[in-house]
Design a protein around this motif. Structure first.
Motif, PDB file in Angstrom:
ATOM      1  N   ALA A  34      -1.284  -7.156  -2.792  1.00  0.00           N
ATOM      2  CA  ALA A  34      -1.267  -6.774  -4.257  1.00  0.00           C
ATOM      3  C   ALA A  34      -0.217  -5.694  -3.040  1.00  0.00           C
ATOM      4  CB  ALA A  34      -2.515  -5.839  -4.056  1.00  0.00           C
ATOM      5  N   LEU A  35       0.072  -5.382  -2.157  1.00  0.00           N
ATOM      6  CA  LEU A  35       1.656  -4.181  -1.617  1.00  0.00           C
ATOM      7  C   LEU A  35       2.439  -4.825  -1.429  1.00  0.00           C
ATOM      8  CD1 LEU A  35       1.979  -1.718  -0.844  1.00  0.00           C
ATOM      9  CD2 LEU A  35       1.294  -2.153   1.968  1.00  0.00           C
ATOM     10  N   ALA A  36       2.514  -6.576  -0.875  1.00  0.00           N
ATOM     11  CA  ALA A  36       3.746  -6.746  -0.684  1.00  0.00           C
ATOM     12  C   ALA A  36       4.150  -7.177  -2.413  1.00  0.00           C
ATOM     13  CB  ALA A  36       3.544  -8.614   0.234  1.00  0.00           C
ATOM     14  N   LEU A  37       3.216  -7.584  -3.268  1.00  0.00           N
ATOM     15  CA  LEU A  37       4.074  -7.928  -4.648  1.00  0.00           C
ATOM     16  C   LEU A  37       4.351  -6.576  -5.306  1.00  0.00           C
ATOM     17  CD1 LEU A  37       3.820  -9.534  -7.528  1.00  0.00           C
ATOM     18  CD2 LEU A  37       1.872  -8.460  -7.986  1.00  0.00           C
ATOM     19  N   GLU A  38       3.723  -5.606  -5.347  1.00  0.00           N
ATOM     20  CA  GLU A  38       4.223  -4.113  -5.532  1.00  0.00           C
ATOM     21  C   GLU A  38       5.967  -4.112  -4.773  1.00  0.00           C
ATOM     22  OE1 GLU A  38       3.697   0.223  -5.520  1.00  0.00           O
ATOM     23  OE2 GLU A  38       2.002  -0.883  -5.450  1.00  0.00           O
ATOM     24  N   THR A  54      10.825 -12.985  -9.880  1.00  0.00           N
ATOM     25  CA  THR A  54      10.246 -12.049  -9.595  1.00  0.00           C
ATOM     26  C   THR A  54       8.942 -12.255 -10.571  1.00  0.00           C
ATOM     27  OG1 THR A  54      11.247 -10.510  -8.480  1.00  0.00           O
ATOM     28  CG2 THR A  54       9.904  -9.442  -9.586  1.00  0.00           C
ATOM     29  N   LEU A  55       9.516 -12.256 -11.794  1.00  0.00           N
ATOM     30  CA  LEU A  55       8.511 -12.795 -12.657  1.00  0.00           C
ATOM     31  C   LEU A  55       7.325 -13.702 -12.564  1.00  0.00           C
ATOM     32  CD1 LEU A  55      10.805 -11.569 -15.837  1.00  0.00           C
ATOM     33  CD2 LEU A  55       9.059 -10.055 -15.268  1.00  0.00           C
ATOM     34  N   GLN A  56       8.397 -15.025 -12.545  1.00  0.00           N
ATOM     35  CA  GLN A  56       7.604 -16.137 -11.872  1.00  0.00           C
ATOM     36  C   GLN A  56       6.047 -15.730 -11.015  1.00  0.00           C
ATOM     37  OE1 GLN A  56      10.824 -18.687 -10.771  1.00  0.00           O
ATOM     38  NE2 GLN A  56      10.324 -19.664 -12.801  1.00  0.00           N
ATOM     39  N   LEU A  57       6.586 -14.834 -10.105  1.00  0.00           N
ATOM     40  CA  LEU A  57       5.478 -13.815  -8.863  1.00  0.00           C
ATOM     41  C   LEU A  57       4.664 -13.358  -9.482  1.00  0.00           C
ATOM     42  CD1 LEU A  57       4.871 -14.469  -6.020  1.00  0.00           C
ATOM     43  CD2 LEU A  57       5.882 -12.223  -5.721  1.00  0.00           C
ATOM     44  N   ILE A  58       5.156 -12.823 -10.534  1.00  0.00           N
ATOM     45  CA  ILE A  58       4.073 -11.769 -11.260  1.00  0.00           C
ATOM     46  C   ILE A  58       2.837 -12.672 -11.468  1.00  0.00           C
ATOM     47  CG2 ILE A  58       3.441 -10.074 -13.039  1.00  0.00           C
ATOM     48  CD1 ILE A  58       6.136  -8.929 -11.760  1.00  0.00           C
ATOM     49  N   HIS A  59       3.523 -13.886 -12.431  1.00  0.00           N
ATOM     50  CA  HIS A  59       3.104 -14.581 -13.064  1.00  0.00           C
ATOM     51  C   HIS A  59       2.166 -15.478 -12.536  1.00  0.00           C
ATOM     52  CE1 HIS A  59       4.022 -13.535 -17.190  1.00  0.00           C
ATOM     53  NE2 HIS A  59       5.300 -13.832 -16.657  1.00  0.00           N
ATOM     54  N   ARG A  60       2.401 -15.849 -11.237  1.00  0.00           N
ATOM     55  CA  ARG A  60       1.149 -16.111 -10.073  1.00  0.00           C
ATOM     56  C   ARG A  60       0.313 -15.045  -9.952  1.00  0.00           C
ATOM     57  NH1 ARG A  60       1.117 -17.060  -4.585  1.00  0.00           N
ATOM     58  NH2 ARG A  60       3.445 -15.992  -4.046  1.00  0.00           N
ATOM     59  N   VAL A  69      -5.983  -7.092  -6.942  1.00  0.00           N
ATOM     60  CA  VAL A  69      -4.742  -8.447  -7.641  1.00  0.00           C
ATOM     61  C   VAL A  69      -4.269  -8.872  -8.580  1.00  0.00           C
ATOM     62  CG1 VAL A  69      -2.891 -10.040  -6.532  1.00  0.00           C
ATOM     63  CG2 VAL A  69      -4.656  -9.166  -4.953  1.00  0.00           C
ATOM     64  N   ARG A  70      -5.237  -9.016 -10.075  1.00  0.00           N
ATOM     65  CA  ARG A  70      -4.704  -9.430 -10.897  1.00  0.00           C
ATOM     66  C   ARG A  70      -4.357  -8.296 -12.378  1.00  0.00           C
ATOM     67  NH1 ARG A  70      -9.573 -13.137 -10.267  1.00  0.00           N
ATOM     68  NH2 ARG A  70     -10.437 -11.995 -11.041  1.00  0.00           N
ATOM     69  N   GLN A  74      -1.013  -7.340 -13.771  1.00  0.00           N
ATOM     70  CA  GLN A  74      -1.158  -7.546 -15.216  1.00  0.00           C
ATOM     71  C   GLN A  74      -0.239  -6.308 -15.617  1.00  0.00           C
ATOM     72  OE1 GLN A  74      -2.309  -9.410 -17.602  1.00  0.00           O
ATOM     73  NE2 GLN A  74      -0.918  -7.834 -19.191  1.00  0.00           N
ATOM     74  N   GLU A  75      -0.516  -4.776 -14.623  1.00  0.00           N
ATOM     75  CA  GLU A  75      -0.150  -3.550 -14.555  1.00  0.00           C
ATOM     76  C   GLU A  75       1.471  -4.241 -14.326  1.00  0.00           C
ATOM     77  OE1 GLU A  75      -4.107  -1.256 -13.714  1.00  0.00           O
ATOM     78  OE2 GLU A  75      -2.084  -1.618 -12.397  1.00  0.00           O
ATOM     79  N   MET A  76       1.697  -4.309 -13.903  1.00  0.00           N
ATOM     80  CA  MET A  76       3.494  -4.955 -13.055  1.00  0.00           C
ATOM     81  C   MET A  76       3.397  -5.135 -14.372  1.00  0.00           C
ATOM     82  SD  MET A  76       3.454  -5.103  -9.438  1.00  0.00           S
ATOM     83  CE  MET A  76       1.905  -4.908  -7.861  1.00  0.00           C
ATOM     84  N   LEU A  77       3.093  -6.419 -14.894  1.00  0.00           N
ATOM     85  CA  LEU A  77       3.816  -7.302 -15.704  1.00  0.00           C
ATOM     86  C   LEU A  77       4.256  -6.396 -16.921  1.00  0.00           C
ATOM     87  CD1 LEU A  77       4.994  -9.983 -16.279  1.00  0.00           C
ATOM     88  CD2 LEU A  77       1.987 -10.318 -17.406  1.00  0.00           C
ATOM     89  N   GLU A  78       3.168  -5.332 -17.710  1.00  0.00           N
ATOM     90  CA  GLU A  78       3.320  -4.621 -18.662  1.00  0.00           C
ATOM     91  C   GLU A  78       3.962  -3.471 -18.722  1.00  0.00           C
ATOM     92  OE1 GLU A  78      -0.867  -3.395 -19.271  1.00  0.00           O
ATOM     93  OE2 GLU A  78      -1.188  -5.250 -19.599  1.00  0.00           O
ATOM     94  N   GLU A  79       4.301  -3.291 -17.072  1.00  0.00           N
ATOM     95  CA  GLU A  79       5.423  -2.506 -16.451  1.00  0.00           C
ATOM     96  C   GLU A  79       7.243  -2.709 -17.279  1.00  0.00           C
ATOM     97  OE1 GLU A  79       3.940  -0.641 -12.921  1.00  0.00           O
ATOM     98  OE2 GLU A  79       2.960   0.272 -13.932  1.00  0.00           O
TER      99      GLU A  79
END
Length: 83
Positions: A34-38, A54-60, A69-70, A74-79
């Protein structure tokens, strides 16, 4: 240990290569993933060459085995969709 090291490095503005952060999104520890994704999302400017990746990674990460983590993905995608 990896979570603390990553957190300290990011807090100290240590430059971590995107490839390393991407690798950490597959770490065995959900908080590390989660921290790495952030860190990747926060380091990706809109319209940059890395935005699609980055968007592909969020979707993954929406399919991550860990519910937190999911949820964070989702929050990052919505943001990104609303900003």
């Amino acid at each position: 240990v990896r979570l603390r090291a990553l957190d300290v490095a990011l807090s100290a503005d240590v430059s971590i290569p995107p490839e390393t952060l991407t690798m950490l999104t597959s770490d065995s520890s959900p908080p590390v993933r989660a921290l790495a994704l952030e860190a990747i999302v926060n380091g990706t400017e809109r319209g940059s060459a890395r935005e699609t990746e980055t968007l592909q990674l969020i979707h993954r990460m929406l399919a991550d085995p860990d519910s937190e983590v999911r949820k964070r993905a989702q929050e990052m995608l919505e943001e990104r969709a609303t900003s």
